[in-house]
Design a protein around this motif. Structure first.
Motif, PDB file in Angstrom:
ATOM      1  N   THR A 117     -12.432  -2.166  -0.746  1.00  0.00           N
ATOM      2  CA  THR A 117     -12.217  -3.421  -0.013  1.00  0.00           C
ATOM      3  C   THR A 117     -11.079  -3.212   0.992  1.00  0.00           C
ATOM      4  O   THR A 117      -9.938  -3.625   0.746  1.00  0.00           O
ATOM      5  CB  THR A 117     -11.863  -4.571  -0.979  1.00  0.00           C
ATOM      6  N   PRO A 118     -11.350  -2.575   2.114  1.00  0.00           N
ATOM      7  CA  PRO A 118     -10.281  -2.297   3.091  1.00  0.00           C
ATOM      8  C   PRO A 118      -9.612  -3.558   3.630  1.00  0.00           C
ATOM      9  O   PRO A 118      -8.442  -3.520   4.006  1.00  0.00           O
ATOM     10  CB  PRO A 118     -11.018  -1.532   4.199  1.00  0.00           C
ATOM     11  N   LEU A 119     -10.358  -4.653   3.651  1.00  0.00           N
ATOM     12  CA  LEU A 119      -9.774  -5.906   4.147  1.00  0.00           C
ATOM     13  C   LEU A 119      -8.539  -6.287   3.342  1.00  0.00           C
ATOM     14  O   LEU A 119      -7.497  -6.663   3.906  1.00  0.00           O
ATOM     15  CB  LEU A 119     -10.821  -7.030   4.075  1.00  0.00           C
ATOM     16  N   ILE A 120      -8.636  -6.184   2.017  1.00  0.00           N
ATOM     17  CA  ILE A 120      -7.509  -6.536   1.155  1.00  0.00           C
ATOM     18  C   ILE A 120      -6.322  -5.627   1.444  1.00  0.00           C
ATOM     19  O   ILE A 120      -5.172  -6.074   1.523  1.00  0.00           O
ATOM     20  CB  ILE A 120      -7.921  -6.439  -0.326  1.00  0.00           C
ATOM     21  N   ASN A 121      -6.599  -4.337   1.587  1.00  0.00           N
ATOM     22  CA  ASN A 121      -5.523  -3.386   1.871  1.00  0.00           C
ATOM     23  C   ASN A 121      -4.797  -3.716   3.165  1.00  0.00           C
ATOM     24  O   ASN A 121      -3.562  -3.756   3.217  1.00  0.00           O
ATOM     25  CB  ASN A 121      -6.087  -1.963   1.949  1.00  0.00           C
ATOM     26  N   TYR A 122      -5.567  -3.962   4.217  1.00  0.00           N
ATOM     27  CA  TYR A 122      -4.951  -4.217   5.523  1.00  0.00           C
ATOM     28  C   TYR A 122      -4.160  -5.536   5.520  1.00  0.00           C
ATOM     29  O   TYR A 122      -3.070  -5.623   6.102  1.00  0.00           O
ATOM     30  CB  TYR A 122      -6.012  -4.233   6.611  1.00  0.00           C
ATOM     31  N   LEU A 123      -4.713  -6.562   4.882  1.00  0.00           N
ATOM     32  CA  LEU A 123      -4.003  -7.843   4.847  1.00  0.00           C
ATOM     33  C   LEU A 123      -2.693  -7.739   4.060  1.00  0.00           C
ATOM     34  O   LEU A 123      -1.660  -8.280   4.466  1.00  0.00           O
ATOM     35  CB  LEU A 123      -4.899  -8.930   4.228  1.00  0.00           C
ATOM     36  N   ALA A 124      -2.754  -7.035   2.920  1.00  0.00           N
ATOM     37  CA  ALA A 124      -1.533  -6.864   2.122  1.00  0.00           C
ATOM     38  C   ALA A 124      -0.519  -5.999   2.865  1.00  0.00           C
ATOM     39  O   ALA A 124       0.693  -6.258   2.831  1.00  0.00           O
ATOM     40  CB  ALA A 124      -1.886  -6.237   0.773  1.00  0.00           C
ATOM     41  N   ALA A 125      -1.014  -4.966   3.562  1.00  0.00           N
ATOM     42  CA  ALA A 125      -0.118  -4.114   4.352  1.00  0.00           C
ATOM     43  C   ALA A 125       0.512  -4.909   5.493  1.00  0.00           C
ATOM     44  O   ALA A 125       1.693  -4.712   5.826  1.00  0.00           O
ATOM     45  CB  ALA A 125      -0.887  -2.916   4.896  1.00  0.00           C
ATOM     46  N   ALA A 126      -0.256  -5.819   6.090  1.00  0.00           N
ATOM     47  CA  ALA A 126       0.283  -6.679   7.158  1.00  0.00           C
ATOM     48  C   ALA A 126       1.407  -7.557   6.631  1.00  0.00           C
ATOM     49  O   ALA A 126       2.417  -7.766   7.306  1.00  0.00           O
ATOM     50  CB  ALA A 126      -0.838  -7.527   7.745  1.00  0.00           C
ATOM     51  N   GLN A 127       1.231  -8.068   5.423  1.00  0.00           N
ATOM     52  CA  GLN A 127       2.294  -8.881   4.821  1.00  0.00           C
ATOM     53  C   GLN A 127       3.553  -8.040   4.596  1.00  0.00           C
ATOM     54  O   GLN A 127       4.672  -8.501   4.847  1.00  0.00           O
ATOM     55  CB  GLN A 127       1.825  -9.477   3.500  1.00  0.00           C
TER      56      GLN A 127
END
Length: 412
Positions: A117-127
């Protein structure tokens, strides 16, 4: 057991038959190819054919095994890569929860391309990038999140709005939320974020329009929304009154305040805090007669100490009638100190000095407040009862600031 015995008998019989056939006649096979000549018995040729078929079968199975093992190696590499991505993702999320923003961003963004789930990774990394104050990385990671998963614009937008709200980029956050609301008009979390942004921006008008939708969607508890709605309308009325004062308070501008009153929901039109705010603004803007009429109508059906206190402060078209109306209320509430204080003030408007003094003293006997001390001090001073006025003044100061009882010099 019987089957095994039967099978052994069959094999023995076949062996005996084969041996007998070989002993009777071995047969003859001759193969000629160019200058080469091969001669052998039938049974040797048959054995050679059987061996050839067996060898071909073994080679075929070996080839299929090699192909299968090659695919297994490929699958193993893929599985190993996914496992490493999962481990990095888990580690990154733990770092994020612990507040280790830099390491969290590193692990989450590195694992994103291979994550399930790359979306979760990118969103958490953005935070994590946002928590470090790195706006460039935050925007880049949000862009990658959007590109990684089709149909993720709503999730990415909500995350972006949350980060903008957290960094007090209120105007940008509002623009993001309004864009998202066009896509999902009734999305509960978008509405909740809009509520927070309007409140921080002190946009009371838009908040008053939004609150009914918040109630329909049950965004918050009823009590919480009641408090928010009351605060919204109180601030909206105050903001409008300030605008009217800046515009010299013309009758046309007063109509703006009245329009807000007409827009009030039924529950708010019965709320004493809202009524008090509206009537007080009317009074301060020179519309005391209108304020008196409103307060009188409300107090006839719904008693409120807050409103009767304001009623004693405003001046209607007929001070005499206003005093008589209030004295009628006293019949049902003879020991209401707030009503007695209001009656004293209304008596002053009618220049009934003695009656005003008696009403103030009656209120003072029931409950000593800075208001009654102040009114008695002022009135007795004008009646030239200076000693009494001085006593009320001192007592009022002591009551107001909480002076302790201490020995004092004797009066001469």
């Amino acid at each position: 057991m019987r089957m095994l015995f039967l099978l052994i008998l069959i094999m023995l019989a076949a062996s005996v038959a084969l041996t007998t056939m070989v002993s009777i006649d071995a047969g003859y096979v001759r193969i000629s190819w160019g200058n080469y000549l091969l001669e052998t018995s039938v049974w040797v040729a048959l054995a050679a054919i059987i061996l050839l078929i067996t060898a071909l079968s073994v080679v075929s199975r070996s080839w299929r095994g090699v192909k299968s093992s090659t695919g297994g190696v490929s699958n193993w590499f893929l599985s190993s890569s996914s496992q490493r991505a999962r481990k990095k993702t888990t580690r990154g999320l733990l770092e994020l929860a612990e507040g280790n923003w830099k390491r969290a961003q590193k692990h989450l963004s590195a694992a994103a391309p291979k994550a399930e789930t790359p979306l979760i990774n990118y969103l958490a990394a953005a935070q994590a990038a946002f928590e470090q104050g790195n706006e460039k990385d935050t925007e880049e990671l949000l862009r990658k999140a959007y590109e990684s998963t089709p149909g993720s614009d709503l999730a990415v937008g909500i995350t972006q709005a949350q980060l903008q709200l957290g960094s007090h980029q209120l105007e940008q956050c509002l623009a993001t939320l309004l864009r998202l609301r066009k896509q999902a008009p009734q999305h509960p979390f978008i509405l909740k974020l809009l509520k927070n942004v309007y409140f921080k921006l002190e946009d009371w008008h838009q908040l008053s329009v939004l609150i009914p939708e918040l109630r329909r969607q049950r965004i918050a508890e009823t009590h919480e929304l009641d408090v928010l709605e009351r605060e919204t309308w109180v601030n909206l009325l105050a903001h409008t009154a300030d605008e009217i004062r800046r515009q010299s308070g013309s009758s046309q501008n007063i109509e703006q305040l009245n329009q807000h009153w007409d827009r009030l929901p039924g529950s708010m039109r019965r709320d004493e805090t809202i009524i008090h705010a509206y009537a007080e603004h009317l009074s301060n803007l020179g519309q005391q007669a209108q304020a008196e009429t409103l307060l009188r109508k409300v107090l006839r059906n719904h008693w409120s100490d807050l409103l009767i206190d304001l009623y004693g402060r405003v001046c209607g078209n007929s001070p005499e009638e206003q005093l008589l109306i209030a004295e009628n209320w006293l019949k049902e509430r003879p020991n209401n100190e707030t009503l007695l204080l209001a009656l004293g003030r209304l008596s002053l408007r009618n220049q009934l000095w003695g009656k005003a003094k008696e009403y103030f003293k009656a209120s003072h006997r029931i409950k000593k407040t800075p208001q009654t001390y102040g009114e008695l001090c002022r009135l007795t001073a004008h009646l030239e009862e200076h000693q009494l006025s001085s006593e009320y003044f001192v007592q009022g100061i002591m009551e107001l600031v909480g002076l302790p009882e201490l020995p004092q010099p004797e009066k001469r």
